[in-house]
Write a protein that holds these residues in place. Structure first.
Motif, PDB file in Angstrom:
ATOM      1  N   THR A   1      30.543  32.252  17.963  1.00 38.98           N
ATOM      2  CA  THR A   1      31.765  31.812  17.286  1.00 38.98           C
ATOM      3  C   THR A   1      31.490  31.174  15.931  1.00 38.98           C
ATOM      4  O   THR A   1      32.416  30.901  15.181  1.00 38.98           O
ATOM      5  CB  THR A   1      32.528  30.773  18.140  1.00 38.98           C
ATOM      6  OG1 THR A   1      31.772  29.551  18.143  1.00 38.98           O
ATOM      7  CG2 THR A   1      32.736  31.239  19.558  1.00 38.98           C
TER       8      THR A   1
ATOM      9  N   SER B   1      30.476  28.128  15.537  1.00 37.10           N
ATOM     10  CA  SER B   1      30.666  26.668  15.574  1.00 37.10           C
ATOM     11  C   SER B   1      29.826  26.027  16.681  1.00 37.10           C
ATOM     12  O   SER B   1      29.582  26.637  17.719  1.00 37.10           O
ATOM     13  CB  SER B   1      32.133  26.338  15.841  1.00 37.10           C
ATOM     14  OG  SER B   1      32.953  26.904  14.857  1.00 37.10           O
TER      15      SER B   1
ATOM     16  N   ASP C   1      30.352  24.150  19.352  1.00 37.22           N
ATOM     17  CA  ASP C   1      31.573  23.851  20.092  1.00 37.22           C
ATOM     18  C   ASP C   1      31.324  22.789  21.166  1.00 37.22           C
ATOM     19  O   ASP C   1      30.714  23.069  22.198  1.00 37.22           O
ATOM     20  CB  ASP C   1      32.072  25.158  20.722  1.00 37.22           C
ATOM     21  CG  ASP C   1      33.472  25.030  21.255  1.00 37.22           C
ATOM     22  OD1 ASP C   1      33.728  24.070  22.002  1.00 37.22           O
ATOM     23  OD2 ASP C   1      34.316  25.884  20.930  1.00 37.22           O
TER      24      ASP C   1
ATOM     25  N   GLY D   1      33.357  21.257  23.263  1.00 38.70           N
ATOM     26  CA  GLY D   1      34.003  21.513  24.557  1.00 38.70           C
ATOM     27  C   GLY D   1      33.149  22.402  25.441  1.00 38.70           C
ATOM     28  O   GLY D   1      32.965  22.135  26.630  1.00 38.70           O
ATOM     29  N   LEU D   2      32.606  23.455  24.845  1.00 38.28           N
ATOM     30  CA  LEU D   2      31.726  24.343  25.613  1.00 38.28           C
ATOM     31  C   LEU D   2      30.444  23.620  26.007  1.00 38.28           C
ATOM     32  O   LEU D   2      29.953  23.768  27.124  1.00 38.28           O
ATOM     33  CB  LEU D   2      31.400  25.598  24.801  1.00 38.28           C
ATOM     34  CG  LEU D   2      32.526  26.618  24.647  1.00 38.28           C
ATOM     35  CD1 LEU D   2      32.056  27.775  23.789  1.00 38.28           C
ATOM     36  CD2 LEU D   2      32.987  27.130  26.003  1.00 38.28           C
TER      37      LEU D   2
ATOM     38  N   GLN E   1      38.950  25.702  16.677  1.00 35.36           N
ATOM     39  CA  GLN E   1      38.376  26.288  17.882  1.00 35.36           C
ATOM     40  C   GLN E   1      38.410  25.264  19.002  1.00 35.36           C
ATOM     41  O   GLN E   1      38.104  24.093  18.788  1.00 35.36           O
ATOM     42  CB  GLN E   1      36.927  26.689  17.571  1.00 35.36           C
ATOM     43  CG  GLN E   1      36.192  27.322  18.715  1.00 35.36           C
ATOM     44  CD  GLN E   1      34.861  27.876  18.244  1.00 35.36           C
ATOM     45  OE1 GLN E   1      34.751  28.421  17.156  1.00 35.36           O
ATOM     46  NE2 GLN E   1      33.847  27.720  19.061  1.00 35.36           N
TER      47      GLN E   1
ATOM     48  N   ARG F   1      36.984  25.003  22.942  1.00 33.62           N
ATOM     49  CA  ARG F   1      36.190  25.582  24.009  1.00 33.62           C
ATOM     50  C   ARG F   1      36.036  27.092  23.828  1.00 33.62           C
ATOM     51  O   ARG F   1      36.356  27.875  24.697  1.00 33.62           O
ATOM     52  CB  ARG F   1      36.757  25.222  25.374  1.00 33.62           C
ATOM     53  CG  ARG F   1      36.509  23.734  25.674  1.00 33.62           C
ATOM     54  CD  ARG F   1      37.036  23.229  26.978  1.00 33.62           C
ATOM     55  NE  ARG F   1      36.767  24.115  28.073  1.00 33.62           N
ATOM     56  CZ  ARG F   1      37.694  24.672  28.826  1.00 33.62           C
ATOM     57  NH1 ARG F   1      38.958  24.416  28.607  1.00 33.62           N
ATOM     58  NH2 ARG F   1      37.380  25.457  29.805  1.00 33.62           N
TER      59      ARG F   1
ATOM     60  N   LYS G   1      39.430  30.529  19.403  1.00 30.46           N
ATOM     61  CA  LYS G   1      39.953  30.130  18.090  1.00 30.46           C
ATOM     62  C   LYS G   1      41.479  30.036  18.133  1.00 30.46           C
ATOM     63  O   LYS G   1      42.129  30.731  18.894  1.00 30.46           O
ATOM     64  CB  LYS G   1      39.573  31.166  17.033  1.00 30.46           C
ATOM     65  CG  LYS G   1      38.082  31.466  16.987  1.00 30.46           C
ATOM     66  CD  LYS G   1      37.528  31.248  15.599  1.00 30.46           C
ATOM     67  CE  LYS G   1      36.072  31.666  15.513  1.00 30.46           C
ATOM     68  NZ  LYS G   1      35.203  30.504  15.322  1.00 30.46           N
TER      69      LYS G   1
END
Lengths: 464, 112
Positions: A305, A307, A309, A311-312, B45, B47, B50
């Motif tokens: 992606t 980024s 991230d 959250g992930l 974005q 989790r 997007k």
């Protein structure tokens, strides 16, 4: 004269009848339990410690670990609240409160007896309900406390998968079923001397701290709930999955750190004895898997992606922890690291797969707990190195025996929890409609189900 | 009398009001607004998934001033609010028919 129909049609009377029925059932259960009122336990603990003074350290170890596991409830509450929208926070926290509170009572009433009671046909334990009679004993109470905090963990996992659209009343019914039936029966098969524990391959099905018993059960009952409920409004637009951002990354991150900390009770405490110095290896393995899970998914997210991230990354920590929960006692550090890293990848792949299937799992509970629960079970059959308890997997010359047992267990836990979960949520749907009305869902469950919001100034007044 | 409506970046508020104070100006009303110009929002974005933020938060300054002051005020705002990047905002000037001070019932430019 009013007809009976008219009488029970009256709301207040109907309420009274419901309370009366519940009271009668409880009394009946209690008296059934008291029939065998054999006072052979050791309620003071004096006889137990006189027989073996060394037990004191084990009791303290198990209890402190159990307290840590109980604290994971706070972690789950924060992760779920953070990953969901501000208008549903009171509802999410209420669900976390009630699945522990009601769950503990149901498990005390009969769930525990079904899990650990004397085995009947490999399928069910028939023990003493309500911890009375011979169960009024320090050892039994210790075991109950440990099993109870685990049962409540399985129960609370589902909350995230069904978040932002399930009726609170439906969640109450669900809690009774999962802590009173679905969890105890499967738990009995693995930890209560049931048929899975006695499989003739390898050392029978093995699940050290509950990748399967706790996490996969919670994950797949959650999947059943998410399937029966359907996706939240706005999750899919013209069939394409949309992001529904949660209201607080701060709360979610705090929740994940609390869960990680709680896992140091969950995994090492599962030795059930401080005399098993393997607890040091288990603690390290637990950390390595969590760290590797976070790193692998972060790199994957950056690659896919663009980024970093968060959250992930947080989901990746939990995925690694769940994956190492079954094998943590039987593998070496590097293997735990590998298991956790793969766990992070499973979270990433699992979440996209579910969305492709049109399933809406708001916090990623199915990928974290369900899919990684299965992976953890399989990992035992691959990476167990034979240094502890004689458990040896495929990669260490143990052959396919243990792996076969693990695969049978993995298949069983999926079928059992998804199957019973699906039937239960369908039945609830037929009885009372499992999902809230569109108006309630759009305006937020807090206002309609609980009469108030978590952040009244932020949500209602729109910041002005 | 003219009304100057300036839509600016949130972080530029202090620079703008400081310079306006040095310049001397009648007063200002500020509100937090959302919208987009040619930039059309940004992508975020959550989790791994997007999503578009179509409307960005900006501040709107409303200043009503006498006509001969307008150019100075507009120039001051531009000099302070400009970064040169897309999203610096816009300024609109429009005629104002009447003004009234509530406390004293003064009318017109005396009310400013």
């Amino acid at each position: 004269m009013k007809s009976f129909q008219e009488l029970i049609g009256r709301k207040s009377l109907r309420k009274k009848l419901t309370v009366l029925t519940v009271a009668c059932l409880l009394t009946l259960l209690f008296s059934l339990g008291s029939v065998v009122w054999a006072k052979s336990g050791d309620p003071s603990g004096a006889a137990t410690i006189a027989a073996e003074a060394d037990l004191a350290i084990d009791y303290v170890w198990v209890l402190i670990s159990g307290f840590l596991v109980m604290f994971m409830q706070a972690g789950f509450a924060l992760v779920e609240a953070g990953f969901c929208r501000a208008k549903n926070v009171v509802n999410l926290i209420s669900k976390n409160l009630i699945d522990f509170s009601l769950g503990a009572l149901v498990f005390f009433a009969f769930g525990y007896a079904l899990l650990v009671g004397p085995d009947s046909g490999g399928l069910i334990g028939l023990g003493q309900p309500f911890l009375v009679g011979s169960s009024y004993d320090v050892g039994e109470y210790l075991n109950f406390f440990w099993m109870m905090v685990f049962a409540a963990t399985a129960a609370t996992i589902v909350s995230g998968a069904v978040a932002e659209r399930i009726k609170f009343k439906a969640y109450l019914i669900y809690t009774v079923f999962v802590t009173g039936l679905i969890y105890p029966l499967y738990g009995h098969w693995v930890w209560g001397g049931g048929w899975l524990a006695n499989l003739p391959f390898g050392g029978g099905h093995l699940d050290f701290a509950g990748s399967g018993v706790v996490h996969a059960v919670g994950g797949f009952v959650g999947l059943a709930g998410a399937v029966v409920l359907g996706p939240r409004f706005g999750k899919f637009r013209k069939g394409k999955p949309q992001a529904i951002p949660g209201h607080s990354m701060t709360l979610a991150a705090l929740g994940v750190f609390i869960l990680w900390f709680g896992w140091f009770g969950f995994n090492p405490g599962s030795t059930f004895s401080a005399h098993e110095l393997r607890i040091a290896v288990i603690a390290v393995n637990t950390t390595l898997a969590a760290a590797a899970g976070a790193l692998s998914i972060l790199l994957l997210a950056k690659w896919k992606t663009g980024s970093w991230d968060l959250g992930l990354g947080l989901n990746g920590v939990l995925g690694g922890l769940v994956a190492v929960t079954a094998p943590c006692a039987w593998v070496e550090g590097w293997a735990a690291l590998l298991i956790g890293a793969i766990g992070g990848g499973i979270v990433y792949g699992g979440m996209s797969m579910l969305e492709d299937w049109g399933v809406d799992d708001p916090v990623g509970a199915v990928s974290v707990h369900g899919f990684n629960g299965l992976w953890g079970l399989v990992a035992v059959g691959l990476f167990a190195d034979g240094t502890y308890g004689g458990v040896t997997g495929l990669f260490f010359g143990g052959g396919f025996g243990q792996l076969v047992s693990q695969l049978i267990g993995a298949l069983t836990v999926f079928c059992w929890s998804f199957g019973t979960g699906y039937l239960m949520f369908k039945a609830i749907d037929i009885l009372i409609d499992v999902r809230v009305s569109p108006q309630v869902e759009v305006e937020g469950l807090d206002l309609w189900e609980h009469g108030g919001e978590a952040y009244p100034e932020m949500v209602r007044k729109g910041g002005i | 009398m003219k009304k100057i409506e300036a839509i600016i970046r949130e972080e530029k508020l202090e620079d703008v009001t400081d310079s306006l104070t040095a310049l001397g100006y009648p007063g200002v009303t500020i509100s937090r607004v959302k919208g987009h110009g040619k930039q059309k929002g940004v992508t975020e974005q959550f989790r791994g998934r997007k999503y578009r933020i179509d409307f960005l938060t900006k501040l709107k300054l409303e200043i009503v001033a006498e006509e001969e002051r307008v150019e100075d005020i507009v120039e001051t705002i531009v000099s302070q609010a400009k970064t040169g990047e897309v999203g610096d905002g816009k300024i609109f000037v429009s005629p104002v028919e009447e003004a009234t001070r509530i406390r004293t019932f003064e009318r017109g430019s005396k009310a400013l």
